[in-house]
Scaffold this motif. Structure first.
Motif, short mmCIF file in Angstrom:
data_model
loop_
_atom_site.label_atom_id
_atom_site.label_comp_id
_atom_site.label_asym_id
_atom_site.label_seq_id
_atom_site.Cartn_x
_atom_site.Cartn_y
_atom_site.Cartn_z
N ARG A 188 45.16 36.80 33.61
CA ARG A 188 45.64 37.02 34.72
C ARG A 188 46.24 38.15 34.98
O ARG A 188 46.14 38.86 36.25
N SER A 189 47.13 38.69 34.09
CA SER A 189 47.82 39.92 34.16
C SER A 189 46.83 41.17 34.23
O SER A 189 46.90 42.13 35.15
N SER A 191 43.71 41.04 35.46
CA SER A 191 43.16 41.17 36.76
C SER A 191 43.53 41.70 37.93
O SER A 191 43.12 41.99 38.87
N ASN A 192 44.95 41.94 37.92
CA ASN A 192 45.74 43.08 38.70
C ASN A 192 45.28 44.48 38.90
O ASN A 192 45.47 45.16 39.77
#
Length: 414
Positions: A188-189, A191-192
């Motif tokens: 998730r990190s 994906s930024n």
């Protein structure tokens, strides 16, 4: 760079705290094995598994993190790096399992090493996400991830041992927990800052395999220098001797492993300086990093000379007193390991793949040729001496390639 990038100092702070905490927890795992097991047999198994994992890891990552963070021109997308990591993690099991059966006939060691490799496979995969956030100057994500992995992994590693289960259950519990962190936090990190959906053509995968195969061999040979010596110790002196050596030296080995994360934030800066053809500045920064490593090593030697014996006995009890003589040589060996690791990372960064391959090949050859005789003469300290000698030879070769490359580029520039 992303607009919310942190400063270099902030990157170093986050990265250092998280990494040292994680590596400290890995060391505590080696301590817990001794304390819970009441002998050094499981410690020897863990040391053997770690040495095999150190060979597996560069195959699994294909030594791509330095390539990825220094890919300033975006030659490959994040989706391609992620897809390629899936491929390399799977393929890496083939040679390593074969190596296991060739290196030992002890079925217990083989099975335990395979369970440990599940953990190393996840560690290799999260590295591709770490490279994505590092490239954008957000290594705070890495520090947080490392801290969570360290604390949670330590607890879930200990639980099976406390309940009397075998060390294999501890390895499996650790691997499952870390997989959850990879996908619930690291993915998730990352994906930024880019697409995390894997996508790569068969042709592109073959191109990457062929292009960077010498690079992965470089990393494999680098790790094998220490692994060969440790395995020679197990063969000549038994797993208990390896367990004692591992209990004493593992903190220094973990510091070396941490070093790659500690100087990690600097690699993007080195890549930018090199791309701007500021070769003198590049050499000066290299010298400063080496000086810092040497200073830290000197401080560590002084500290361990004064307090090392008491600290070891406080952690392991009086049974470890025989191992104090192993500590200082292990610290010196760690310094040589760290300097050489940083040097061949920079060779790869400037795409001097041939030079890094030759340097690590020479180091591995020296380790293979001299480890047994040095262990026979100096006991477990022979492992540290073999590492020092091997990496000294490798460093001389690496420096010669640095000199030739800088000399050539400066001449071309003028």
């Amino acid at each position: 760079m992303n607009g919310s990038s942190l400063s270099v100092k902030q990157n170093m702070l986050w990265n250092t705290i998280g990494c040292l905490f994680y590596q400290g927890c890995l060391w505590l795992m080696t301590v817990a094995v001794v304390l819970v097991s009441h002998d050094y047999a499981n410690s020897g198994i863990l040391a053997f598994a770690m040495s095999v994992g150190n060979i597996y890891y560069p195959f699994a990552t294909y030594n791509m993190r330095t390539i990825q963070v220094s890919d300033l021109r975006e030659e490959h997308s994040s989706s391609e790096y992620i897809a390629f990591r899936f491929i390399t993690i799977g393929l890496a099991f083939i040679p390593i399992v074969g190596y296991l059966f060739l290196s030992t006939s002890n079925s217990r060691l083989i099975v335990s090493a395979i369970f440990w490799l599940l953990f190393k496979a996840d560690e290799a995969f999260c590295s591709v996400f770490y490279a994505m956030v590092q490239k954008e100057g957000r290594m705070d994500y890495i520090g947080i991830s490392q801290a969570i992995r360290g604390l949670g992994g330590l607890v879930l590693f200990l639980l099976p041992l406390v309940f009397g289960l075998s060390i294999n259950y501890a390895f499996l519990s650790l691997a499952i927990f870390c997989c959850f962190i990879t996908w619930l936090f690291d993915a998730r990190s990352a994906s930024n800052f880019g697409k995390i959906v894997p996508s790569i053509s068969f042709h592109q995968a073959l191109v990457l395999i062929k292009k960077y195969f010498p690079s992965v061999l470089t990393a494999v040979f680098f790790g094998a220098v220490v692994s060969v010596s440790r395995q020679q110790l197990a063969q000549l002196k038994g797993t208990e001797a390896l367990g004692v050596y591992a209990a004493v030296s593992t903190p220094t080995v973990l510091v070396q492993a941490a070093a790659s994360y500690l100087y990690g934030p600097l690699l993007v800066g080195f890549a930018e300086i090199w791309s701007k053809h500021e070769y003198v500045s590049f050499a000066q920064r290299y010298g400063k990093v080496i000086s810092c490593i040497c200073l830290f090593t000197l401080l560590a030697i002084v500290f361990c000379s004064l307090f090392g014996d008491n600290l070891l006995q406080a952690v392991f009890g009086s049974s470890i007193s025989q191992g104090f003589d192993l500590l200082i040589p292990a610290i010196i060996a760690t310094a040589f390991t760290t300097i050489f690791a940083f040097s061949f990372d920079l060779l790869i960064l400037i795409r001097e793949i041939r030079g890094s391959f030759i340097a690590t090949s020479a180091a591995l050859l020296i380790s293979y040729l001299c480890s047994a005789s040095l262990i026979s003469r100096f006991g477990a300290n022979g492992v540290s001496i073999a590492v020092i000698v091997s990496y000294s030879v490798g460093m001389l070769i690496a420096l010669s390639f640095f000199y030739q490359r800088l000399k050539s580029n400066l001449k071309f520039k003028h």
